[in-house]
Enzyme design. Sequence first.
Site, PDB file in Angstrom:
ATOM      1  N   ASP A 140       0.738  -1.294   0.126  1.00 17.67           N
ATOM      2  CA  ASP A 140      -0.029   0.139   0.213  1.00 17.67           C
ATOM      3  C   ASP A 140       0.932   1.424   0.015  1.00 17.67           C
ATOM      4  O   ASP A 140       2.150   1.379   0.404  1.00 17.67           O
ATOM      5  CB  ASP A 140      -1.002   0.064   1.211  1.00 17.67           C
ATOM      6  CG  ASP A 140      -2.081  -0.917   1.307  1.00 17.67           C
ATOM      7  OD1 ASP A 140      -2.489  -1.476   0.023  1.00 17.67           O
ATOM      8  OD2 ASP A 140      -2.621  -1.278   2.154  1.00 17.67           O
ATOM      9  N   TYR A 195       6.575  -9.461   7.739  1.00 19.37           N
ATOM     10  CA  TYR A 195       5.749  -7.946   8.196  1.00 19.37           C
ATOM     11  C   TYR A 195       6.089  -7.439   9.565  1.00 19.37           C
ATOM     12  O   TYR A 195       6.211  -8.265  10.512  1.00 19.37           O
ATOM     13  CB  TYR A 195       4.259  -7.874   7.859  1.00 19.37           C
ATOM     14  CG  TYR A 195       3.963  -8.013   6.551  1.00 19.37           C
ATOM     15  CD1 TYR A 195       3.413  -7.489   5.631  1.00 19.37           C
ATOM     16  CD2 TYR A 195       3.610  -9.667   6.231  1.00 19.37           C
ATOM     17  CE1 TYR A 195       3.164  -7.665   4.378  1.00 19.37           C
ATOM     18  CE2 TYR A 195       2.939  -9.885   4.870  1.00 19.37           C
ATOM     19  CZ  TYR A 195       2.754  -8.850   4.105  1.00 19.37           C
ATOM     20  OH  TYR A 195       2.203  -9.006   2.902  1.00 19.37           O
ATOM     21  N   TYR A 204      -3.883 -10.238   3.346  1.00 23.71           N
ATOM     22  CA  TYR A 204      -4.094  -8.540   3.651  1.00 23.71           C
ATOM     23  C   TYR A 204      -3.661  -8.367   5.297  1.00 23.71           C
ATOM     24  O   TYR A 204      -4.547  -8.858   6.014  1.00 23.71           O
ATOM     25  CB  TYR A 204      -5.282  -8.089   3.247  1.00 23.71           C
ATOM     26  CG  TYR A 204      -5.534  -8.032   1.745  1.00 23.71           C
ATOM     27  CD1 TYR A 204      -4.959  -6.909   1.198  1.00 23.71           C
ATOM     28  CD2 TYR A 204      -6.017  -9.150   1.184  1.00 23.71           C
ATOM     29  CE1 TYR A 204      -5.169  -6.826  -0.216  1.00 23.71           C
ATOM     30  CE2 TYR A 204      -6.224  -9.030  -0.269  1.00 23.71           C
ATOM     31  CZ  TYR A 204      -5.826  -7.825  -0.953  1.00 23.71           C
ATOM     32  OH  TYR A 204      -5.939  -7.835  -2.328  1.00 23.71           O
TER      33      TYR A 204
END
Length: 386
Positions: free
Chosen positions: A213, A277, A349
């Site tokens: 993003d 992440y 996601y």
Amino acid sequence: MIIENAERVLESHGLCNHCLGRLFAKLGRGTNEERGRAIRFVLNMERSAKGLPPIEEPERCELCQDIFERIPELVGDMKKAAEGIEFETFLVGSRFPGEIREMEEAIWREFGIDTAEPINREFNRELGKAFGLATGKDTAKNPDVVFIVEAYSGKIELQINPIHIYGRYRKLVRGIPQTPLPDFEDSVASIICRAFSRASRGKCVFKGAGREDVDVRMLGNGRPFIVEIKRPKRRRLDLDAIAKEINASGKVEVLNLRFVSPKEAEEVLTRNHRKEYLALVRVEEGVTPEEAERIARELGGLEVHQRTPWRVRKARADRVRVKRVHEAEARWLDENHFELRLVTDGGLYIKELVSGDRGRTKPSVSDLLGKSAWCERLDVLNILDD
């Protein structure tokens, strides 16, 4: 039998040695011109022994119109067409008028010839040999350029094949998209492509192996990407200098740049990747160190059913994807925040894994915690090949 067939053909058609030899191209070795000259020589010896006049090569070939004599001129035209284009390998293709091909095939049928090759095949080969000798360039199965020659008009079409470069990029700042978007001055793609377009003088197309993003950084070992440069005028690129120019932006860094084949480029873009992440999770109702640790334990190995997130529903097919969290570690920061380090399947996601996305992601951190949670900040730490 060869001499008899050749005599029958030459009594009806005035052919040059190229076109005569091409009728028997599948027999013996050497060029068609050499083959035709040898056949004519032996034939005329036999005719002389019989008291018959020789059948000499005509002033103008009935079939090819002496196109092979134009090869030196066409080589010069090809060199002119390629001026300013950097290349090492090439191929030659050609276009012949339909009536030439029809006449050739009619001769094959008329005399039952099954050892011939088409005129364009010989022409491509001989023109390619002459161009290679004149320029020092080599032919190749996957060449840098392809010359399409219209044999009789002399028109030359130059096809410049693209080059592909593999690399990995780090996005060091938040607030820039991967590809150009309205209201954004820069993107990862535009920063990278500016340098490649300037160096190659071609059109640069950026293709990332996935995306992050606008507000997410890409750190660590970087995201794999492919740059395809269409119609490059320069191919011998200094990848180190290009990387230095890109890295000077302060926003994007590239590493491991190297040339790859089209097949390798496709494999990079279709390969499955796990991703690591670091998410900053906010819990407005408060969170304890023990709760943060419990969330990490429960996430490890968890199978997640995730319907296409609400925020991207217009751009992605609406379906449920099943993904897995492979590793999870938590670090409590304060009464409202903790960090989650996650290793997950590609395509999961993370923001929705935290929030639950109105029930579209199950289970989620919000579900497991029993409190509303959302991702306040997110970084991709590494892209891991499966």
